[in-house]
Scaffold this motif. Structure first.
Motif, mmCIF file in Angstrom:
data_model
loop_
_atom_site.group_PDB
_atom_site.id
_atom_site.type_symbol
_atom_site.label_atom_id
_atom_site.label_comp_id
_atom_site.label_asym_id
_atom_site.label_seq_id
_atom_site.Cartn_x
_atom_site.Cartn_y
_atom_site.Cartn_z
ATOM 1 N N TRP B 90 0.918 -1.185 -0.002
ATOM 2 C CA TRP B 90 -0.076 0.083 -0.016
ATOM 3 C C TRP B 90 0.858 1.354 0.036
ATOM 4 O O TRP B 90 0.702 2.233 -0.472
ATOM 5 N N ILE B 91 2.160 1.182 0.586
ATOM 6 C CA ILE B 91 2.704 2.436 0.944
ATOM 7 C C ILE B 91 3.269 2.956 -0.262
ATOM 8 O O ILE B 91 3.419 4.140 -0.654
ATOM 9 N N ASN B 92 3.852 2.023 -1.216
ATOM 10 C CA ASN B 92 4.244 2.530 -2.568
ATOM 11 C C ASN B 92 3.539 2.267 -3.934
ATOM 12 O O ASN B 92 3.787 2.355 -4.968
ATOM 13 N N LEU B 129 1.177 8.868 5.829
ATOM 14 C CA LEU B 129 2.327 9.891 6.090
ATOM 15 C C LEU B 129 3.869 9.207 5.313
ATOM 16 O O LEU B 129 4.462 10.119 4.868
ATOM 17 N N THR B 130 4.033 7.982 5.744
ATOM 18 C CA THR B 130 5.196 7.329 4.947
ATOM 19 C C THR B 130 5.160 7.417 3.529
ATOM 20 O O THR B 130 6.096 7.833 3.035
ATOM 21 N N ALA B 134 7.939 9.514 1.357
ATOM 22 C CA ALA B 134 8.514 8.818 0.136
ATOM 23 C C ALA B 134 8.571 9.183 -0.919
ATOM 24 O O ALA B 134 9.376 9.408 -1.856
ATOM 25 N N ASN B 135 7.111 9.828 -1.378
ATOM 26 C CA ASN B 135 7.180 10.306 -2.671
ATOM 27 C C ASN B 135 7.756 11.523 -2.860
ATOM 28 O O ASN B 135 8.296 11.812 -3.917
ATOM 29 N N TYR B 154 9.116 1.841 2.253
ATOM 30 C CA TYR B 154 7.979 0.833 1.392
ATOM 31 C C TYR B 154 7.692 -0.308 2.375
ATOM 32 O O TYR B 154 6.330 -0.878 2.179
ATOM 33 N N SER B 155 8.366 -0.843 3.023
ATOM 34 C CA SER B 155 8.223 -2.206 3.507
ATOM 35 C C SER B 155 7.514 -1.702 4.818
ATOM 36 O O SER B 155 7.200 -2.879 5.651
#
Lengths: 603, 603
Positions: B90-92, B129-130, B134-135, B154-155
């Protein structure tokens, strides 16, 4: 310097410059009072608020009441506070000298209530409830009941409550099922049922709790007509003793099933009670059978003005907290000085912050004026005579749903504006405004939801006695307009109020034309209440502006800024709030019935 | 049955029937996607929301984060939740295949954000937020920095944050004082300062926290032009290692001075950070020096759409809780059946309750439509080409302050309506609506207060590129009007939107005429934002109504009620909300300058 939580100057402006409360002593009942005695009361209230109540504001929020071994534990300081209210004569202050009271006008008592609520609302709830319950007893109870209960209520040793709501009967009180069965002793009944959301319904800061409880005598008429009022103490005197001075109390089978944990005003315990689940609780009939709802409504009407006042209290405390922050917090620069290097300015310099402050000030001081005016009507209705008393009673009756609901609904928005002024800081528990925001949210709910008051206003009050209350109110408004029109500076406001009155009249006529179908007629009663409320507050502001306009030329010292502030705030209310009646009138005169056409399963 | 917290049917209505998100796969960047893959994403989000996040909604509110021995402890389940977000990609998800992402459109990602936020807003904040941090790194950081930080972000092993605010610089970011001094290693600086209100700024559910932090390089230009962006990890790789795969991390002199206790979304920790109070924290310059604010604004614009979405999430959860209660709670009788004996009806039968439900539904589904439309514009702006991409970018830019602020401001009122429907029960912690009311209040504050967004809209966005954004938007609205006018049933709505557009145009022209004096021009920018927001949501409702009107004749099963509900809710919004532009236009065109005339010491 500690943050102020109200303005003594503003309170006196309302009392002595606008309402002229000191004239109440022309009524024989209040003849012993004068401005000096009123000021002593207000100073004493301010002192209690500042030294006794305010210091516990935060801790009572953080350490909320808990049910321990069947008993609700409240903040340990509450016992001393309630005792102090008793000792200083606050609980029976409005009652007669014969009853040990001071015959204090409601106008001044409610001004004190305003101060206590602004200092720490939760703590002010306890004595306020006892006072209301005692008033109900002394108004309708037999001398024996009055003697049995009220002395220890006045002294703060016993708590009083209003016990109405049940799991299946909140807004619809006619559906209560708590039952009363006669015992062998006349006037004593066995009460069985459940009561929920009972404020101060059980706690360890008094020795006993006396519930003024609604129940239905078995075999009585169905619905609201079969509701009777009982005094149901948590502990009662032994039947064979019945000596009010006796200290021998026995358990009366009123059990505490739970304490509600709630979003705000956490310091005040709200109980869930099981009544008579054993042998039955003894309830003492107050007044005549089946008259309970009528009696209770007398008390509720007073309580409703009290709730409106508490809404203003909390809002006022939040307003002053946000005002202090706005004056002290530097952030940003004026729109025309964006160059770097210049120092940041206090945020009160920003128009948007001033707008949020003016919004609060206009709503709160307008509401405070209305509530004190309603209290004045209560005093005249109660202690006056003839037509003056009748008119005051009618005006009070008409204005009660507004005086309860407008400040309650708007208090949610004014405390929200206070939070917004503080920004991120306002959302943290480092500042009190978030607590005020949480506390303010109760007022549109208790003592009748806003929806219920809308129905009361449009469905009942507006048409009472052929609409005489509305006629009287419009007469009062027109008097204010005539007085304002003397000053050219106020003519624009006076004209706008005239227009708003005619808009209100049109809307009212339009709605009454729909009365044949009550579903249509009352569908938007809540919006009508809002509309009526805004016009009423505009009336209050015109009166305040007129006083300020008269006083300004000869004002000295801080009063110059004070009166300028009043005039500006009146302008604000007309410019930003009264104009909302445009939209409301549009909606209220539309024949779009979407809230009736919408079906439950289409959501 | 557990209370639903969103409607999968309604979400798909927006995505596939109104916006037609499946057409995004005509852009090469999204070519691998189709409706089926989108649905899998949405189903997966729903499943996580229901099974992982929602069960912790209450407990995360009750057991808020605490600072213990310099470290913030959050709910112990958060580690597993963040890990799951990392593991499931989901994060990336929106990033490219090359980066391990799925090239998921923002439209679908934000729909998932909506679901997570509705399930449990606090828990959804961490990965959100992460992802944003990261973006920012991947957009502007060197390949070395990207390699050093993003894999563990990402992990879900490392947390990302946005670290902007300081004690003396919140809304006015140009005033930050956190400093950066070059070290001997290129791209590495010693950072010293304080940062406050840093969401997820420290906690024990990840192994490290990477702050995307604004600071000023010593000797750089003053004000906003001297702000640079740094990656400042809580723990860093040893300078002599610099191997991103290394597990040897050393303390980077970022200390946690405190955790804020706040009114709502208590499960998410907000930290006060002392940066470099020892030897100085190492910060890695991201992109070029002095470009920090520009970079950050790219991320903030995305975050702002995200905040609007979260406001809708919380409001939606409250709406469904109040809807369920209204259907199940019997109280009172219809206005024309007041005789006793008849059973009480569910409160959803009362017009005033339906009004409060329609209010919520109209605001929330209108806002959800707008936010998904903005996300769609983001996808076209990012992955499209030529004029289409340029137009989408302009529309997104114009609409961002509205998409952030309208749902945020209104979310406070919709959650309040939810509380009101539950009455006394709504004020207790026995039901979740009081929590939603508290949580909703953050959104008008963070990611730029409503006042700041008003200034952004009127002072910047409306006039950008000669007002081209507004022209494009009005073009889109007129397209919607043309499509609606095909159906006679929708003509009244279409006409009302036309009138509202012309009102908006008049007001805008009037205000632009005042631009010579920015204090006057911008004094009521917040009201202009509200006005613009209402018209924008009316546009969304006309689109939804058009789709529903077309679909209704052939609808089957539950869809019949669904489309009826859409049409009724559109009618409601126009009748009760759009009409508010009457009042707002009146005020915005007035020459009364009371908020400017009022003086600070007159309050």
């Amino acid at each position: 310097m500690p943050t102020p939580f109200y303005s003594p100057r503003d309170l006196r402006f309302h009392l002595y410059e606008v309402i002229k409360a000191e004239n109440l002593n022309q009524l024989p009942h209040f003849a012993d009072h004068d401005r000096e005695s009123f000021d002593m009361v207000l100073d004493a209230a301010g002192q209690i608020g500042e030294t006794l109540l305010r210091p516990l504001l935060t801790v009572m929020d953080r350490e909320e009441p808990q049910l321990v071994d069947g008993k609700i534990r409240v903040h340990p300081q509450m016992r001393a506070i309630i005792k102090r209210f008793g000792d200083d004569g606050w609980i029976n202050a409005p009652f007669t000298h014969d009853e040990g009271g001071q015959q204090l006008p409601a106008t001044i008592m409610n001004a004190a209530t305003f101060i206590f609520g602004a200092a720490n609302y939760s703590s002010s709830v306890f004595p306020f409830l006892t006072s209301g319950a005692a008033n109900l007893l002394r108004s309708f109870g037999s001398p024996e009941l009055v003697a049995m209960f009220t002395p220890k209520m006045y002294s703060g040793e016993w708590q009083g409550t209003m016990a109405l709501t049940e799991p299946d009967a909140g807004s619809s009180l006619s559906d209560i099922t708590t039952s009363a069965e006669p015992t062998d002793t006349e006037g004593e009944y066995r009460i069985r049922g459940q009561k929920i959301y009972i404020s101060a319904g059980d706690h360890d800061a008094t020795d006993n709790v006396v519930h003024l409880m609604l129940a239905k005598i078995k075999g009585g008429p169905p619905g609201a007509k079969g509701i009777s009022l009982f005094a149901v103490p948590q502990k009662r005197l032994k039947s064979e003793i019945r000596d009010p001075q006796s200290e021998i109390l026995v358990d009366n089978d009123v059990q505490t099933a739970g304490v509600y944990h709630k979003m705000g005003y956490k310091g005040a315990p709200i109980a869930h009670l099981m009544v008579g689940s054993g042998e039955g609780a003894i309830g003492y009939l107050v007044g005549e059978p089946h008259q309970g709802l009528r009696y209770m409504f007398q008390m509720m009407n007073e309580a409703r003005v009290g709730v409106g006042m508490n809404a203003v209290s909390i809002g006022t405390a939040a307003y002053y907290a946000s005002l202090q922050y706005a004056r002290e917090r530097p952030q940003g620069r004026p729109m025309d000085q964006k160059t770097m290097g210049s120092p940041q300015v206090p945020i009160i310099c920003h128009a948007d912050v001033r707008r949020m402050l003016l919004f609060q000030k206009s709503v709160l001081e307008g509401s405070l004026g209305l509530l004190l005016q309603c209290s004045y009507y209560a005093d005249v209705a109660h202690a006056g005579e003839g037509e003056a008393a009748q008119h005051a009673a009618l005006l009070l009756d008409l204005l009660t749903p507004i005086a309860k609901s407008y400040p309650s609904e708007m208090g949610c928005l004014t405390t929200s504006a206070a939070v917004q002024i503080l920004g991120g800081a306002g959302y943290t528990t480092d500042f009190p405004v978030e607590q005020f925001y949480r506390e303010a949210r109760i007022h549109p709910i208790h003592e009748g939801t806003t929806g219920i008051h809308g129905l009361d206003l449009l469905g009942r009050k507006v048409t009472q006695q052929g609409g005489k209350g509305v006629q009287l109110l419009i007469g009062e408004m027109q008097k204010a307009i005539a007085e304002a029109t003397v000053y050219p500076e106020l003519t624009p406001l006076a004209n706008q109020l005239s227009e708003a009155i005619s808009r209100l009249t049109h809307v009212t006529t339009h709605l009454l034309g729909l009365a044949a179908d009550p579903n249509v007629f009352l569908a938007d009663a809540t919006l009508y209440l809002e509309f009526f409320g805004i016009v009423t507050i505009a009336w209050q502001w015109l009166r305040q502006a007129t006083v300020a306009q008269l006083a300004l030329p000869t004002a000295q010292g801080d009063d110059v800024a004070f009166y300028h502030g009043k005039l500006m705030t009146a302008r604000y209310f007309y410019e930003y709030e009264l104009v909302k009646t445009l939209t409301l009138a549009h909606r209220l005169q539309s024949d779009n019935r979407v809230t009736l056409d919408m079906q439950g399963d289409w959501f």
